[in-house]
Design a protein around this motif. Structure first.
Motif, PDB file in Angstrom:
ATOM      1  N   HIS A  36     -15.299   1.822   1.847  1.00 19.16           N
ATOM      2  CA  HIS A  36     -14.054   1.078   1.708  1.00 19.16           C
ATOM      3  C   HIS A  36     -13.609   0.503   3.051  1.00 19.16           C
ATOM      4  CE1 HIS A  36     -12.518   2.887  -2.357  1.00 19.16           C
ATOM      5  NE2 HIS A  36     -13.776   2.482  -2.410  1.00 19.16           N
ATOM      6  N   ASP A  57      -1.218 -11.381  -8.812  1.00 21.63           N
ATOM      7  CA  ASP A  57      -2.632 -11.347  -8.450  1.00 21.63           C
ATOM      8  C   ASP A  57      -3.117 -12.518  -7.608  1.00 21.63           C
ATOM      9  OD1 ASP A  57      -2.300 -13.207 -10.412  1.00 21.63           O
ATOM     10  OD2 ASP A  57      -3.930 -12.510 -11.698  1.00 21.63           O
ATOM     11  N   MET A  61      -7.219 -10.356  -3.800  1.00 24.14           N
ATOM     12  CA  MET A  61      -7.349  -9.177  -2.935  1.00 24.14           C
ATOM     13  C   MET A  61      -6.256  -9.282  -1.876  1.00 24.14           C
ATOM     14  SD  MET A  61     -10.929  -8.000  -1.170  1.00 24.14           S
ATOM     15  CE  MET A  61     -11.217  -6.335  -0.584  1.00 24.14           C
ATOM     16  N   VAL A 132      -9.897   0.730  -1.209  1.00 24.75           N
ATOM     17  CA  VAL A 132     -10.004  -0.610  -1.781  1.00 24.75           C
ATOM     18  C   VAL A 132     -10.174  -0.400  -3.281  1.00 24.75           C
ATOM     19  CG1 VAL A 132     -11.304  -2.769  -1.831  1.00 24.75           C
ATOM     20  CG2 VAL A 132     -11.071  -1.502   0.322  1.00 24.75           C
ATOM     21  N   THR A 133      -9.149  -0.761  -4.058  1.00 27.51           N
ATOM     22  CA  THR A 133      -9.081  -0.332  -5.450  1.00 27.51           C
ATOM     23  C   THR A 133      -8.664  -1.458  -6.388  1.00 27.51           C
ATOM     24  OG1 THR A 133      -8.252   1.782  -4.579  1.00 27.51           O
ATOM     25  CG2 THR A 133      -8.153   1.460  -6.964  1.00 27.51           C
ATOM     26  N   PRO A 134      -9.438  -1.724  -7.437  1.00 27.82           N
ATOM     27  CA  PRO A 134      -8.977  -2.653  -8.476  1.00 27.82           C
ATOM     28  C   PRO A 134      -7.822  -2.019  -9.252  1.00 27.82           C
ATOM     29  CG  PRO A 134     -11.363  -2.302  -8.588  1.00 27.82           C
ATOM     30  CD  PRO A 134     -10.808  -1.258  -7.675  1.00 27.82           C
ATOM     31  N   THR A 135      -6.796  -2.802  -9.532  1.00 30.96           N
ATOM     32  CA  THR A 135      -5.673  -2.300 -10.321  1.00 30.96           C
ATOM     33  C   THR A 135      -6.010  -2.367 -11.805  1.00 30.96           C
ATOM     34  OG1 THR A 135      -4.609  -4.470 -10.469  1.00 30.96           O
ATOM     35  CG2 THR A 135      -4.056  -3.086  -8.560  1.00 30.96           C
ATOM     36  N   SER A 140      -4.879  -7.920 -13.194  1.00 31.31           N
ATOM     37  CA  SER A 140      -5.667  -7.022 -12.343  1.00 31.31           C
ATOM     38  C   SER A 140      -6.107  -7.742 -11.071  1.00 31.31           C
ATOM     39  CB  SER A 140      -6.893  -6.527 -13.123  1.00 31.31           C
ATOM     40  OG  SER A 140      -7.682  -5.685 -12.315  1.00 31.31           O
ATOM     41  N   HIS A 141      -6.032  -7.020  -9.963  1.00 31.83           N
ATOM     42  CA  HIS A 141      -6.427  -7.536  -8.662  1.00 31.83           C
ATOM     43  C   HIS A 141      -6.901  -6.350  -7.831  1.00 31.83           C
ATOM     44  CE1 HIS A 141      -2.152  -6.438  -8.488  1.00 31.83           C
ATOM     45  NE2 HIS A 141      -2.433  -6.020  -7.261  1.00 31.83           N
ATOM     46  N   THR A 142      -7.241  -6.584  -6.589  1.00 31.06           N
ATOM     47  CA  THR A 142      -7.734  -5.516  -5.731  1.00 31.06           C
ATOM     48  C   THR A 142      -6.753  -5.260  -4.602  1.00 31.06           C
ATOM     49  OG1 THR A 142     -10.045  -6.018  -6.229  1.00 31.06           O
ATOM     50  CG2 THR A 142      -9.621  -4.766  -4.230  1.00 31.06           C
ATOM     51  N   ASP A 143      -6.310  -4.011  -4.483  1.00 33.38           N
ATOM     52  CA  ASP A 143      -5.423  -3.600  -3.398  1.00 33.38           C
ATOM     53  C   ASP A 143      -6.246  -2.998  -2.266  1.00 33.38           C
ATOM     54  OD1 ASP A 143      -3.079  -4.334  -4.671  1.00 33.38           O
ATOM     55  OD2 ASP A 143      -2.671  -2.322  -5.458  1.00 33.38           O
TER      56      ASP A 143
END
Length: 202
Positions: A36, A57, A61, A132-135, A140-143
């Motif tokens: 990550h 979103d 990212m 690093v995580t997809p919601t 949906s997006h990546t935080d």
């Protein structure tokens, strides 16, 4: 006369440069955090936009600051029941354009928990962990999440932002670790393990 070489985006942008310095200072806990951290560093160094500009979103990212609040005397952590995520999480929020991630912690602590942020001596004003995580769910997006650690007496936090959270709970680290991972942020157990490891080194 030859033209000057193009300047890398991270060298032009002090916010991006500080983020890269912050990421490079992190010591990964395990292979997953190592992966990550590499992803986050490459993303930050690429010149891609860092901050959310439109909910939920855009861009796909973007940067988030989490903050786990700990009552050190009791070794309890505060988790919040996040309405949108449907999970128990540390408090936190999106980093605004031009904002330092630590300043996001200060701002969100006041907004969400109605308390001033006090950095834990264990990590200071630097993050302890990165994910690093997809919601989940619509939009949906990546935080890219920097996890900070704050200190507070549990009796000092008496209210919270009820628009964001259904409730709050203080749990011991052992109680967090026996909670089903499906009810928590997917990296919560790993964060606790890293926190325990860091404490054992002090």
């Amino acid at each position: 006369m030859p033209a000057d070489p193009p300047q890398h985006p991270s060298h032009r942008d002090p916010v991006r440069t500080r983020l890269l310095d912050t990421l490079h200072a992190l010591e990964p806990w395990d292979d997953q955090e190592r992966a990550h951290l590499k992803t986050a560093s490459q993303w930050a160094d690429s010149g891609a936009p860092l901050h959310r500009t439109r909910k939920p979103d855009v861009p796909a990212m973007h940067l988030v600051s989490y903050f786990a609040v700990q009552d050190e005397a009791r070794q309890e952590l505060l988790l919040v029941a996040h309405r949108k995520a449907g999970l128990w999480l540390p408090a936190g929020g999106h980093v605004e354009p031009g904002e330092d991630p630590w300043n996001t912690v200060v701002r969100e602590s006041r907004e969400e928990l109605h308390t001033d942020a006090a950095a834990s001596p264990l990590a200071g004003e630097q993050p302890l962990f990165v994910t690093v995580t997809p919601t989940r769910g619509p939009g949906s997006h990546t935080d890219v999440s920097l996890w900070y650690l704050l200190s507070a007496d549990r009796n000092s936090i008496t209210s919270y932002d009820e628009r964001e959270f259904d409730g709050i709970r203080w749990l011991t680290e052992k109680q967090v670790l026996i909670e089903p991972s499906t009810r928590l942020d997917p990296h919560m157990h790993r964060f606790i393990r890293k926190l325990q490891h860091r404490r054992s080194q002090c």
